[in-house]
Design an enzyme around this catalytic site. Structure first.
Site, mmCIF file in Angstrom:
data_model
loop_
_atom_site.group_PDB
_atom_site.id
_atom_site.type_symbol
_atom_site.label_atom_id
_atom_site.label_comp_id
_atom_site.label_asym_id
_atom_site.label_seq_id
_atom_site.Cartn_x
_atom_site.Cartn_y
_atom_site.Cartn_z
ATOM 1 N N GLU A 72 -11.086 -13.192 -23.170
ATOM 2 C CA GLU A 72 -9.729 -13.573 -22.768
ATOM 3 C C GLU A 72 -9.493 -15.072 -22.901
ATOM 4 O O GLU A 72 -8.486 -15.597 -22.457
ATOM 5 C CB GLU A 72 -9.404 -13.071 -21.355
ATOM 6 C CG GLU A 72 -10.472 -13.260 -20.321
ATOM 7 C CD GLU A 72 -10.184 -12.522 -19.002
ATOM 8 O OE1 GLU A 72 -9.082 -11.997 -18.799
ATOM 9 O OE2 GLU A 72 -11.087 -12.498 -18.149
ATOM 10 N N HIS A 91 0.815 -1.217 0.000
ATOM 11 C CA HIS A 91 0.000 0.000 0.000
ATOM 12 C C HIS A 91 0.845 1.263 0.000
ATOM 13 O O HIS A 91 0.488 2.258 -0.620
ATOM 14 C CB HIS A 91 -0.949 0.000 1.202
ATOM 15 C CG HIS A 91 -2.287 -0.556 0.856
ATOM 16 N ND1 HIS A 91 -2.981 -1.405 1.660
ATOM 17 C CD2 HIS A 91 -3.057 -0.375 -0.239
ATOM 18 C CE1 HIS A 91 -4.117 -1.739 1.078
ATOM 19 N NE2 HIS A 91 -4.178 -1.126 -0.079
ATOM 20 N N CYS A 142 -8.471 -3.941 -22.428
ATOM 21 C CA CYS A 142 -7.985 -3.474 -21.122
ATOM 22 C C CYS A 142 -6.788 -4.274 -20.621
ATOM 23 O O CYS A 142 -6.379 -4.122 -19.475
ATOM 24 C CB CYS A 142 -9.096 -3.499 -20.090
ATOM 25 S SG CYS A 142 -9.733 -5.148 -19.763
ATOM 26 N N ASP A 168 -4.616 -12.362 -20.250
ATOM 27 C CA ASP A 168 -5.019 -13.765 -20.242
ATOM 28 C C ASP A 168 -5.166 -14.331 -21.650
ATOM 29 O O ASP A 168 -4.832 -15.492 -21.891
ATOM 30 C CB ASP A 168 -6.338 -13.937 -19.478
ATOM 31 C CG ASP A 168 -6.099 -14.041 -17.980
ATOM 32 O OD1 ASP A 168 -5.177 -14.779 -17.591
ATOM 33 O OD2 ASP A 168 -6.798 -13.375 -17.214
HETATM 34 C C1 PEP Z 1 -6.429 -9.393 -18.724
HETATM 35 O O1 PEP Z 1 -6.457 -10.612 -18.537
HETATM 36 O O2 PEP Z 1 -5.899 -8.853 -19.715
HETATM 37 C C2 PEP Z 1 -7.027 -8.481 -17.739
HETATM 38 C C3 PEP Z 1 -7.129 -7.192 -17.985
HETATM 39 O O3 PEP Z 1 -7.442 -9.011 -16.553
HETATM 40 P P1 PEP Z 1 -6.483 -9.427 -15.338
HETATM 41 O O4 PEP Z 1 -5.105 -8.907 -15.663
HETATM 42 O O5 PEP Z 1 -7.095 -8.807 -14.132
HETATM 43 O O6 PEP Z 1 -6.586 -10.917 -15.379
HETATM 44 MG MG MG Z 2 -7.733 -11.548 -17.062
#
Ligand code: PEP
Ligand code: MG
Length: 578
Positions: free
Chosen positions: A431, A189, A502, A455
């Site tokens: 993903e 943190h 993302c 992922d």
């Molecule tokens: C991803 O898998 O790209 C993602 C954004 O989710 P996380 O990194 O939280 O698995």
């Molecule tokens: Mg993911």
């Protein structure tokens, strides 16, 4: 030259100030059975004093600077009030007939052992919050006080064994220009707060307090984790130059904040942030983010004995929605399992956790956890622009099962007269390769896609994203990934829904021309990545990016795509700031 873990970027040059934040020494000793009650009382009083201290710090900071970043103090207050720390310590005083310090130390050791066994770095670091709270109680029990950081004189770089988040929050940037600690990791943190407050910081430099002395002239480079001790003139000048260049870049990039995320031929893309805490919102806005593209809710579920109930979640989602208004917030439902471990869910050990009971599979199996989350998100949707999306959807049957549950929860809310956004947009993370291959079918089921490349790359290329021996094979520009991305965007657009991304790839400026050319409508990334991505975007044209993608898609290897892209970027955008 010393090397620690880079925790918060920026260069600070100044005088070291070693502050004593070493652990209190604790001696365990037995107490006569007749004194046990008094010992328990002494412990409870110490807990009460720590609670008073934390509340006082919180109200002082709130009055001085507003509510920003204060959630960590709330977390610590929660740990203090939680039965896991206090209850176990009281039980230990009573059953082992030992002093409060000894019993608390035993409880802390048990927690440390439990957390140390966890692979995930973020989760492991949550142990430090429990330790920090425990240390505060110990200090009260033994009556040792600490020099408050806000009273440190002059412009100094603080060197400490460890700094609690409360310490970091109390830093006055006019006096403390950076810090270095022996303990801590990138996701502790204190490190998160240092980044949010933009204070250069290095953590986990195990020998910092034993090597550095107050009065040493030092330079810290929070981007590389290097500490230079008593530099010679040449080194000093070199770092001064770097510091000035870094600050120049930050100033130049800051100028982009209010400029539109738009190509030279007028094509706009939404640039949003991936966040976990409401405290990151100022940094997200400061970097020009136009919303939260990924609110990872799993952080609410970690580092605690009991899972958060509907009310607590509602409060967390609402504060994010309010802080981000008028911009939209996309809240992702719980994505745990695999390497993201939540003790209270009692997950079994699995042979293949990445392919195991995780994310949406777990939520669908544990409706008693999933329904309160759905209710909390839906309730928050009455107060701003909220979108809800689901991790690791593998196909149509799964999203339909989720939608059935959402419909039931909506009905319950309606029946109870609880307001929510009837038109809330629902989306899915793409993903898993099966989701890519059925993207055309899935597009008919939801309002948006968000590609999780972290992922998707792991599952498409069969490369464990946490295995350092395979990292050279983890290739975002692999033709299989580029084709998958194209298929997903085309399926989304054919159905008239948004294609977002993302994963980490979204924040890599060198991938921007590809993602633009593929047609993504929204990129969501860690907030500090936004200005550089925007800078490249504002120099691109959509038409050229489309041509570039057409050529990149012809190339047979990730290496060739990479050198092709590098060539294009240095030819067209070589004056970019980096
Ligand atoms: C991803 O898998 O790209 C993602 C954004 O989710 P996380 O990194 O939280 O698995
Ligand atoms: Mg993911």
């Amino acid at each position: 030259m010393l090397q620690g873990i880079a925790a918060s970027p920026g260069i600070a040059i100044g005088m070291a100030r070693v502050t004593d934040r070493s652990r209190v020494a604790v001696v365990e000793h037995p107490v006569p059975p007749g004194d046990v009650d008094a010992e328990v009382e002494r412990f409870i009083q110490a807990v009460g004093s720590v609670r008073d201290d934390l509340r006082l710090i919180k109200s002082q900071l709130e009055a001085e600077r507003g509510p920003e970043h204060l959630y960590v103090l709330d977390t610590h207050l929660m740990i203090l009030d939680d039965d896991m720390l206090s209850g176990q310590t009281v039980a230990c005083i009573e059953s082992a007939c030992i002093n409060a310090e000894g019993a608390l130390k035993r409880t802390l050791v048990r927690y440390r052992q439990f957390f140390e066994a966890i692979e995930d770095e973020y989760l492991r670091e949550r142990a430090s919050d429990v330790e920090i709270v425990g240390e505060r109680i110990l200090r009260h029990l033994v009556g040792v006080t600490q020099e408050p950081l806000q009273e440190v004189e002059g412009k100094v770089i603080v060197i400490a064994h460890d700094l609690s988040p409360a310490d970091v929050l109390q830093i006055d940037k006019n006096r403390v220009i950076g810090f270095v600690t022996d303990l801590g990791g990138k996701t502790s943190h204190s490190a998160i707060l240092a980044r949010a407050m933009e204070i250069p910081a290095i953590v986990g430099l195990e020998t910092a307090t034993s090597t550095l002395k107050s009065g040493d002239r030092i330079i810290i480079d929070g981007a590389s984790g290097a500490v230079v001790v008593n530099p010679d003139d040449a080194t000093f000048r070199e770092y001064l130059g770097r510091k000035q260049y870094y600050e120049y870049c930050e100033r130049e990039l800051a100028k982009l904040r209010d400029l539109p995320a738009e190509t030279v031929d007028g094509h706009r893309i939404a640039l949003k942030g991936n966040v976990e805490f409401v405290e990151e919102v100022p940094s997200l806005k400061g970097h020009g983010g136009e919303g939260v593209g990924l609110f990872r809710t799993e952080m609410l579920f970690m580092n605690r004995g009991e899972l958060p109930g509907e009310e607590e979640q509602f409060a967390a989602y609402l504060s994010m929605v309010r802080a981000m208004a008028p911009h939209p917030v996309s809240i992702r439902t719980l994505d745990v399992g695999g390497d993201k471990f939540v003790p209270d869910l009692n997950l079994d050990d699995e042979l293949n956790p990445a392919l195991g009971l995780r994310a949406i599979r777990l939520s669908l199996r544990n409706e008693e956890t999933f329904r309160p989350q759905l209710r909390a998100i839906l309730r928050a949707s009455a107060f701003g622009q909220v979108r809800m999306f689901f991790p690791m959807i593998s196909g149509v049957a799964e999203i339909r099962a989720v939608k059935r549950l959402v419909a039931e929860v909506k009905e319950e809310l309606r029946a109870g007269g609880v307001p929510f956004d009837e038109k809330i947009k629902l989306g899915i993370m793409i993903e898993i390769p099966s989701a890519v291959l059925t993207a055309d079918l899935l597009a008919g089921e939801v309002d948006f896609f968000s590609v999780g490349t972290n992922d998707l790359i792991q599952y498409t290329l069969a490369i464990d994203r946490t295995n350092e021996h395979l990292s050279h094979l983890y290739e975002p520009l692999h033709p299989a990934i580029l084709r998958s991305l194209r298929q997903v965007v085309d399926a989304a657009h054919a159905a008239g829904i948004d294609a977002c991304i993302c994963g980490e790839m979204a924040g890599d400026p060198s991938c921007l021309p590809i993602l633009l050319g593929l047609g993504f409508d929204e990129l969501s990334m860690s907030p500090p990545s936004i200005p550089r991505v925007k800078q490249i975007l504002r120099r691109c044209s959509l038409a050229e990016a489309k041509e570039l993608v057409a050529r990149a898609l012809q190339l047979p290897t990730a290496g060739q795509v990479d050198s092709f892209l590098r060539g294009e970027i240095s030819a067209h955008y070589s004056d970019s700031i980096d």
